[in-house]
Design a protein around this motif. Structure first.
Motif, short mmCIF file in Angstrom:
data_model
loop_
_atom_site.label_atom_id
_atom_site.label_comp_id
_atom_site.label_asym_id
_atom_site.label_seq_id
_atom_site.Cartn_x
_atom_site.Cartn_y
_atom_site.Cartn_z
N HIS A 82 0.86 -1.19 0.00
CA HIS A 82 0.00 0.00 0.00
C HIS A 82 0.89 1.23 0.00
CE1 HIS A 82 -2.74 -3.03 1.70
NE2 HIS A 82 -3.68 -2.30 1.12
N PHE A 83 0.50 2.25 -0.74
CA PHE A 83 1.27 3.49 -0.74
C PHE A 83 1.23 4.18 0.62
CE2 PHE A 83 1.47 4.59 -5.46
CZ PHE A 83 2.84 4.50 -5.47
N TYR A 84 0.08 4.15 1.24
CA TYR A 84 -0.09 4.85 2.51
C TYR A 84 -0.12 3.86 3.66
CZ TYR A 84 -1.11 8.88 -0.35
OH TYR A 84 -1.01 9.90 -1.27
N PRO A 85 0.65 4.13 4.71
CA PRO A 85 0.67 3.21 5.85
C PRO A 85 -0.66 3.20 6.60
CG PRO A 85 2.14 5.09 6.23
CD PRO A 85 1.57 5.25 4.87
N ARG A 86 -0.91 2.09 7.21
CA ARG A 86 -2.17 1.84 7.92
C ARG A 86 -2.54 2.95 8.91
NH1 ARG A 86 -4.41 -3.66 9.49
NH2 ARG A 86 -3.01 -4.22 7.83
N GLN A 87 -1.66 3.25 9.84
CA GLN A 87 -1.97 4.23 10.88
C GLN A 87 -2.23 5.61 10.26
OE1 GLN A 87 -2.34 3.38 14.11
NE2 GLN A 87 -2.89 5.45 14.73
N PHE A 88 -1.43 5.98 9.28
CA PHE A 88 -1.60 7.27 8.62
C PHE A 88 -2.98 7.35 7.97
CE2 PHE A 88 -1.51 9.96 4.87
CZ PHE A 88 -0.97 11.14 5.36
N ALA A 89 -3.39 6.27 7.30
CA ALA A 89 -4.68 6.23 6.61
C ALA A 89 -5.84 6.51 7.56
CB ALA A 89 -4.87 4.88 5.92
N GLY A 90 -5.87 5.81 8.66
CA GLY A 90 -6.95 6.00 9.63
C GLY A 90 -6.93 7.39 10.25
N GLU A 91 -5.76 7.84 10.64
CA GLU A 91 -5.64 9.16 11.26
C GLU A 91 -5.98 10.27 10.28
OE1 GLU A 91 -1.96 9.79 13.36
OE2 GLU A 91 -2.16 7.89 14.43
N PHE A 92 -5.68 10.09 8.99
CA PHE A 92 -5.99 11.11 8.00
C PHE A 92 -7.49 11.38 7.97
CE2 PHE A 92 -6.81 13.05 3.98
CZ PHE A 92 -5.75 13.91 3.80
N VAL A 93 -8.29 10.33 7.96
CA VAL A 93 -9.75 10.49 7.93
C VAL A 93 -10.22 11.17 9.22
CG1 VAL A 93 -11.96 9.29 7.78
CG2 VAL A 93 -10.04 8.52 6.37
N ILE A 94 -9.67 10.78 10.35
CA ILE A 94 -10.04 11.40 11.63
C ILE A 94 -9.70 12.89 11.61
CG2 ILE A 94 -9.68 11.37 14.13
CD1 ILE A 94 -11.18 8.86 12.94
N HIS A 95 -8.54 13.25 11.05
CA HIS A 95 -8.18 14.67 10.93
C HIS A 95 -9.17 15.43 10.06
CE1 HIS A 95 -4.43 14.96 13.13
NE2 HIS A 95 -4.00 13.84 12.56
N HIS A 96 -9.62 14.81 8.97
CA HIS A 96 -10.62 15.45 8.11
C HIS A 96 -11.88 15.76 8.93
CE1 HIS A 96 -12.69 16.16 4.16
NE2 HIS A 96 -13.72 16.02 4.97
N ILE A 97 -12.30 14.79 9.72
CA ILE A 97 -13.50 14.98 10.55
C ILE A 97 -13.27 16.11 11.55
CG2 ILE A 97 -14.97 13.89 12.31
CD1 ILE A 97 -14.41 11.20 10.75
#
Length: 191
Positions: A82-97
């Motif tokens: 995956h281009f984006y690491p797991r933890q980054f992916a989840g936190e990115f969506v939380i930051h958007h919220i």
């Protein structure tokens, strides 16, 4: 032919239902979260995203040169990366919220699809990339590849990689990257 199309349609319907359920679950994340809570919510969401990715990956049409070379060996099995690491992916969506107070389904779906993107590398390349995907080191996917000398090659004509900065609002990117935004943005502009 009709049977396989029906099977594909069912898989696509299941994927859409899964994303809608995840969206409903995470759109009500509290606005004020501590760093530890962001990590916890992010880890939970990331697990869900990558479970979905295991069943419904999106192949970018790219493979590393080393992986292509090894395909000549009979027992070689390439590794999905995956281009984006797991933890980054989840936190990115939380930051958007956190930035907007919620997340609309089209944005949520686009983010999930970006995080589901995979390409093929060797097992050794995958191990090397893990170092660059640690939360305190990760900036943009290409950085780790450049540092390790891993070159991806298009193996399909319609190959395409969608990057977060192609779809995410600048406000969210600034929130995620903080004081590293300018450095990361310069790197994004050079690709």
């Amino acid at each position: 032919m009709a049977v396989s199309k029906t099977r594909e349609q069912k898989k696509e319907q299941a994927r859409k239902r899964h994303i809608k359920c995840l969206h409903q679950l995470y759109q009500n994340v509290p606005d004020e979260l501590s760093i530890e809570e962001i990590k916890t919510y992010g880890r939970c969401l990331a697990t869900d995203i990558f479970d979905l990715s295991a069943r419904h990956p999106i192949f970018t049409g790219h493979e590393s040169k080393a992986s292509i070379k090894r395909r000549k060996k009979k027992d070689y099995k390439p590794t999905q990366e995956h281009f984006y690491p797991r933890q980054f992916a989840g936190e990115f969506v939380i930051h958007h919220i956190q930035v907007y107070g919620d997340i609309r389904l089209p944005y949520f779906t686009r983010y999930i699809d970006i995080f589901r993107q995979v390409h093929y590398v060797t097992k050794e390349e995958n191990q090397k990339l893990r170092y660059w995907q640690m939360p305190n080191r990760f900036t943009v996917p290409e950085y780790g590849y450049d540092q390790e000398g891993i070159e991806l090659v298009k193996v399909l004509d319609n190959a395409a990689i969608t990057h977060l900065d192609d779809v995410a609002p600048e406000k969210v990117l600034r929130h995620v990257y903080g004081n590293r935004y300018d450095e990361v943005n310069k790197y994004m502009l050079t690709r």
